[in-house]
Scaffold this motif. Structure first.
Motif, PDB file in Angstrom:
ATOM      1  N   ASP A  99      41.112  -8.805 -36.536  1.00  0.00           N
ATOM      2  CA  ASP A  99      41.704  -7.355 -36.212  1.00  0.00           C
ATOM      3  C   ASP A  99      40.898  -6.288 -36.811  1.00  0.00           C
ATOM      4  N   ARG A 100      39.761  -6.735 -37.762  1.00  0.00           N
ATOM      5  CA  ARG A 100      39.100  -5.654 -38.302  1.00  0.00           C
ATOM      6  C   ARG A 100      37.691  -5.908 -37.850  1.00  0.00           C
ATOM      7  N   LEU A 101      37.292  -6.538 -36.616  1.00  0.00           N
ATOM      8  CA  LEU A 101      35.837  -6.478 -35.944  1.00  0.00           C
ATOM      9  C   LEU A 101      35.288  -5.283 -36.054  1.00  0.00           C
ATOM     10  N   PHE A 102      36.146  -4.064 -35.249  1.00  0.00           N
ATOM     11  CA  PHE A 102      35.559  -2.949 -34.935  1.00  0.00           C
ATOM     12  C   PHE A 102      34.818  -2.342 -36.341  1.00  0.00           C
ATOM     13  N   SER A 103      35.623  -2.574 -37.362  1.00  0.00           N
ATOM     14  CA  SER A 103      35.120  -1.800 -38.968  1.00  0.00           C
ATOM     15  C   SER A 103      34.033  -2.631 -39.260  1.00  0.00           C
ATOM     16  N   CYS A 104      33.786  -3.868 -39.169  1.00  0.00           N
ATOM     17  CA  CYS A 104      32.743  -4.458 -39.565  1.00  0.00           C
ATOM     18  C   CYS A 104      31.341  -4.340 -38.627  1.00  0.00           C
ATOM     19  N   ALA A 105      31.607  -4.057 -37.271  1.00  0.00           N
ATOM     20  CA  ALA A 105      30.700  -3.582 -36.415  1.00  0.00           C
ATOM     21  C   ALA A 105      29.970  -2.514 -37.077  1.00  0.00           C
ATOM     22  N   ASP A 106      31.133  -1.454 -37.151  1.00  0.00           N
ATOM     23  CA  ASP A 106      30.492  -0.010 -37.476  1.00  0.00           C
ATOM     24  C   ASP A 106      29.647  -0.372 -38.814  1.00  0.00           C
ATOM     25  N   VAL A 107      30.052  -1.200 -39.793  1.00  0.00           N
ATOM     26  CA  VAL A 107      29.440  -1.144 -41.049  1.00  0.00           C
ATOM     27  C   VAL A 107      27.827  -1.784 -40.801  1.00  0.00           C
ATOM     28  N   ALA A 108      27.933  -2.676 -39.902  1.00  0.00           N
ATOM     29  CA  ALA A 108      26.590  -3.303 -39.616  1.00  0.00           C
ATOM     30  C   ALA A 108      25.884  -2.233 -38.802  1.00  0.00           C
ATOM     31  N   ALA A 109      26.308  -1.360 -37.694  1.00  0.00           N
ATOM     32  CA  ALA A 109      25.715  -0.648 -36.946  1.00  0.00           C
ATOM     33  C   ALA A 109      24.996   0.534 -38.138  1.00  0.00           C
ATOM     34  N   ASP A 110      25.814   1.250 -38.842  1.00  0.00           N
ATOM     35  CA  ASP A 110      25.774   2.302 -39.990  1.00  0.00           C
ATOM     36  C   ASP A 110      24.355   1.733 -40.683  1.00  0.00           C
ATOM     37  N   ARG A 111      24.209   0.501 -40.990  1.00  0.00           N
ATOM     38  CA  ARG A 111      23.284   0.077 -41.992  1.00  0.00           C
ATOM     39  C   ARG A 111      21.954  -0.381 -40.962  1.00  0.00           C
ATOM     40  N   GLY A 112      21.998  -0.371 -39.875  1.00  0.00           N
ATOM     41  CA  GLY A 112      20.810  -0.513 -38.918  1.00  0.00           C
ATOM     42  C   GLY A 112      20.880  -2.146 -38.453  1.00  0.00           C
ATOM     43  N   TYR A 113      21.889  -2.893 -38.346  1.00  0.00           N
ATOM     44  CA  TYR A 113      22.139  -4.169 -37.793  1.00  0.00           C
ATOM     45  C   TYR A 113      23.032  -4.349 -36.673  1.00  0.00           C
ATOM     46  N   GLU A 114      23.044  -5.374 -36.164  1.00  0.00           N
ATOM     47  CA  GLU A 114      23.777  -5.793 -34.940  1.00  0.00           C
ATOM     48  C   GLU A 114      24.818  -6.724 -35.393  1.00  0.00           C
ATOM     49  N   GLY A 115      25.659  -6.771 -34.530  1.00  0.00           N
ATOM     50  CA  GLY A 115      26.906  -7.750 -34.735  1.00  0.00           C
ATOM     51  C   GLY A 115      27.844  -7.214 -35.811  1.00  0.00           C
ATOM     52  N   CYS A 116      28.315  -8.007 -36.627  1.00  0.00           N
ATOM     53  CA  CYS A 116      29.348  -7.667 -37.714  1.00  0.00           C
ATOM     54  C   CYS A 116      29.112  -8.028 -39.167  1.00  0.00           C
ATOM     55  N   TRP A 117      28.989  -6.881 -40.024  1.00  0.00           N
ATOM     56  CA  TRP A 117      28.675  -7.126 -41.353  1.00  0.00           C
ATOM     57  C   TRP A 117      30.079  -7.016 -41.944  1.00  0.00           C
ATOM     58  N   TYR A 118      30.748  -7.979 -42.272  1.00  0.00           N
ATOM     59  CA  TYR A 118      32.072  -8.005 -43.171  1.00  0.00           C
ATOM     60  C   TYR A 118      31.625  -7.634 -44.540  1.00  0.00           C
ATOM     61  N   PRO A 119      32.380  -6.554 -45.047  1.00  0.00           N
ATOM     62  CA  PRO A 119      31.888  -6.017 -46.482  1.00  0.00           C
ATOM     63  C   PRO A 119      32.339  -7.122 -47.499  1.00  0.00           C
ATOM     64  N   TRP A 120      31.603  -6.915 -48.725  1.00  0.00           N
ATOM     65  CA  TRP A 120      31.808  -7.982 -49.630  1.00  0.00           C
ATOM     66  C   TRP A 120      33.129  -7.846 -50.224  1.00  0.00           C
ATOM     67  N   GLU A 121      33.868  -6.276 -50.144  1.00  0.00           N
ATOM     68  CA  GLU A 121      35.142  -6.114 -50.627  1.00  0.00           C
ATOM     69  C   GLU A 121      35.860  -5.408 -49.634  1.00  0.00           C
TER      70      GLU A 121
END
Length: 788
Positions: free
Chosen positions: A366-388
């Motif tokens: 349900d939070r794929l959209f969030s982690c995709a934003d995190v990855a894009a904001d940091r210059g990466y593709e896909g999904c970066w699930y945050p540590w917390e």
């Protein structure tokens, strides 16, 4: 070879496998008896590490102190990484009785009830509290007089202060006749995510500043109930919406109090029975063990129950807000979700209650959209699930902590948790969940992240500027666990992509092209290794002899199960045991223990298995993070312990294997004979009501000689979990009406088998259907897979 059991032996086996029925309702000796109850004598005040907790996956709180706060799943206060976002304290909702002498406190694990007993001239007054499992917004308090006198009456004054915390502002004073406090959280996690409206209504009498009542108990009318309803409405984004949602929450809370009171008056035990029934369903799956001549007889069994209780009381299918290391009853680690969920807690729930494990992954889907934003904001593709993460799925790691930008192995941990769930359950990974995304989307997004994050060098693909599980290492290059976990995730993603492409999936050529890239990166991932020492360094540039704060390299063997020469595996364990901080985290102890069990070395495994009990705090068997200091109510350790018993002593693992007769890979449970339970100090260990691809079964280790397998009745009633609870005779009546339908069962093979092949032949192969059982020699591994 299958034994032909004598009548006596068969009866003994059935006595091992029969599930005891649930006992009577609250007020009539609740629960299943002393083996399910943890007590103390009230002679000393409880420390913060001793506090027991109650919860139902929606609300939770610790008890034993008068001012402990209630928390609600998915309700946070504070801004992102700056405040940071943390679990919002609601305040104490439990009433304090004015009674003089506490004589004992009791936690009933079977039903999630905490009771305090007070001495009185009439006998004893019991104050019990539980979070209702069926009615998630309801907290029930029961005051009961236990007296042997023919006639006696006692007045009990109880009170609760008005709710006030730094996280929740209650704008409405208590109102009448249903006494309610209504407010909202103070600060949104993200501007768009909004605040939460909170309504707390109670059936007790109130004044504007105090909930104060006088209860009259007698031998003729020995009990009195107080109901408290806690209702939240999340995601309030506009000022005009706040009042509307607060009124909505208050209305729901009032209705819940009215409904609970009506049900209680109309059917004296109906309210309790609906709660107890769901706890009974949880306990269809559990671990039982008989220890051999141990002065602490039964401690493995009690530790297992206390651990499963810690997990069951923190999760529910209809509130997919994941888990936190300190559980829903505390604000430990700010109530955030870490890798602990997918690595330590989810695998412990998965064999017993696959639906609960799936609900934990739903939080990530349900939070794929969030982690995709995190990855894009940091210059990466896909999904970066945050540590917390918390409510929104965006990064809420405190801004001062380096883990937020560097501890990326969590992305692989989530990816590999999907693999575990798919193999155990047989669920279709391409089927969308409640959102528009699927488990396969999680896996492919994780792979896309790593593919964009790796650096291609002459040594292979590398991951720089990362933080390993051993956080004391700081930021390093090529953490051996991070690289290996990423490689395993990429390999699984390639398998998923090829399966989707072969089925004409929605992305077709795109997934087929990605799969070859992901497989190449996986196979060429740089894994640090010291050829001279024949040991994996924890990361590039690791200084030999440096102390680590938890198991790290050992994770290659469990849970990753990375292939390596047996001697290298032993070398890794030998070396890193010697440099692991003795006051480190309990999860590390379970890793070493399971790894040594896999090598058949119980003498080495037992050191770490027994060390786990040092982290259990009496009298209520609450896990703590470290031996000295650390966080309380550490349910990560509960998951680690359950895995220790299942996958260490129990020797279980599940993997996909080819089967020439079915022409496709099947999920196969391999039960290793590396460690016999009598060697570990047990006469018998029962893993009751495990599930493999929807088929429930019980596995019983009997000494060093035998393993019994029994297929249980699947659930018949809609919404029920686990094994059949109606009893075998009634289940068979239902089953008789289904004649002609295909019956699922289990194939069980006992003997040597080819690597990666789920095939058995001859007398050692047995097919079992519902309520059928067989006993096998423990002289060779057991293979179990579903027969359709």
């Amino acid at each position: 070879m299958v034994h032909t059991c004598s009548l006596l032996a068969f009866c003994l086996l059935l006595s091992f496998l029969v599930f005891l029925p649930f006992a009577s309702p609250l007020g009539k000796e609740a629960g299943r008896g002393k083996r399910w109850e943890l007590e103390d004598d009230c002679k000393a005040a409880l420390s913060e590490y001793q506090l027991p907790s109650i919860g139902n996956g929606y609300v939770g709180m610790q008890l034993g102190w008068s001012n402990t706060s209630l928390f609600v799943a998915g309700v946070f206060n504070g801004e992102g990484r700056t405040s940071p976002s943390h679990r919002a304290a609601i305040g104490s909702v439990v009433h304090t009785p004015h009674l003089d002498v506490c004589v004992r406190r009791r936690l009933d694990l079977s039903s999630g009830v905490f009771s305090t007993f007070y001495r009185h001239d009439c006998g004893e007054v019991e104050h019990s509290v539980y979070a209702h499992r069926a009615r998630k917004e309801l907290i029930v308090e029961v005051f009961t007089l236990h007296s042997t006198m023919q006639s006696c009456e006692v007045e009990v004054k109880v009170e609760r202060q008005v709710l006030t915390t730094n996280d929740t502002v209650f704008d409405y004073p208590p109102s009448y006749p249903a006494q309610c406090e209504v407010g909202r959280t103070v600060q949104a996690e993200e501007e768009w995510s909004g605040v939460a409206a909170v309504a707390v209504c109670t059936s007790a009498e109130r004044s504007p500043t105090l909930s104060k009542s006088t209860l009259r108990l007698s031998t003729a009318s020995p009990s009195h109930h107080i109901f408290t309803a806690v209702v939240v409405e999340r995601n309030i984004t506009s000022p005009t919406q706040v009042k509307e949602e607060m009124e909505k929450a208050e209305q729901k809370a009032r209705e819940e109090i009215t409904s609970a009171s009506t049900l209680h008056r109309g059917a004296r035990e109906g309210l309790w029975e609906s709660h107890a029934h769901l706890w009974q369903q949880f306990w269809t799956g559990q671990i039982e063990g008989d220890e051999v001549e141990d002065e602490k007889n039964g401690r493995m069994e009690m530790a297992g129950r206390a651990s499963l209780y810690s997990l069951f009381s923190n999760v529910r299918v209809d509130e997919p807000f994941s888990l936190s290391p300190g559980g829903i009853a505390t604000n430990m680690y700010n109530g955030h979700t870490f890798w602990d969920t997918e690595t330590w807690m989810l695998p412990a729930l998965l064999p017993f209650h696959p639906d609960l494990a799936l609900s934990l992954l739903r939080y990530r889907v349900d939070r794929l959209f969030s982690c995709a934003d995190v990855a894009a904001d940091r210059g990466y593709e896909g999904c970066w699930y945050p540590w917390e993460s918390a409510y929104t799925g965006y990064d809420v790691t405190p801004s001062w902590a380096p883990e937020g930008m560097h501890e990326i192995h969590i992305v692989a941990d989530i990816c590999l948790a999907v693999k575990k769930v798919v193999i155990w359950t047989g669920v279709n990974p391409f089927e969308p969940t409640s959102s528009s995304h699927s488990l396969a989307d999680v896996v492919e997004a994780a792979a896309a992240f790593f593919a964009s994050r790796v650096i291609n060098t002459k040594r292979g693909y590398e991951l720089h500027s990362v933080q390993p599980p051993d956080e004391s290492a700081g930021v390093v290059n090529n953490s051996v666990y991070t690289n290996a976990a990423a490689a395993a995730c990429l390999e699984y993603a390639a398998d998923i992509a090829e399966r989707e492409s072969g089925k004409g999936g929605k992305r077709g050529d795109e997934t087929e092209g990605n799969s070859s890239i992901w497989r190449k990166i996986s196979s060429e991932m740089y894994i640090p290794f010291d050829a001279e020492k024949q040991v994996h360094p924890e990361y590039e540039g690791y200084e030999w002899g440096k102390v680590i704060n938890q198991a790290d390299v050992a994770l290659l063997q469990y849970p990753l199960r990375m292939r390596m020469p047996d001697q290298v595996g032993s070398n890794d364990l030998d070396y890193y045991e010697s440099v692991t901080d003795p006051n480190g985290y309990f999860t590390g102890d379970s890793t070493y223990s399971i790894a040594w069990c896999g090598k058949g070395n119980w003498s080495r495994a037992s050191t770490f298995f027994k060390k786990g009990f040092d982290h259990l705090v009496s009298p209520f068997w609450v896990w703590r993070e470290k031996l000295n200091g650390g966080h309380r109510n550490f349910i990560t350790a509960a998951g680690g312990y359950i895995q220790n018993v299942l996958f260490g002593i129990g020797g279980m693992r599940v993997e996909k294997m080819a089967n020439s007769s079915t022409q496709f890979a099947q999920s196969v449970m391999v039960v290793s004979n590396s460690v016999h339970v009598d060697e570990a100090g047990y006469k018998r260990v029962v893993f009751r009501c495990l599930h493999l691809e929807g088929v429930p079964f019980t596995l019983t280790w009997i000494g060093s000689d035998s393993i019994a397998v029994r297929v249980e009745g699947a659930s018949i009633d809609s919404g029920e979990r686990g094994c059949a609870s109606r009893g075998e005779k009634e289940w068979k009546k239902v089953e008789k009406g289904r004649e002609g339908e295909k019956r699922s069962g289990l194939n069980v093979c006992n003997g040597e088998f080819g690597h990666g092949s789920a095939e058995c032949h001859g007398a050692r192969h047995h097919t079992l259907h519902t309520f059928e059982s067989a006993v096998f020699h423990a002289d060779s591994p057991l293979l179990v897979w579903v027969h359709h």
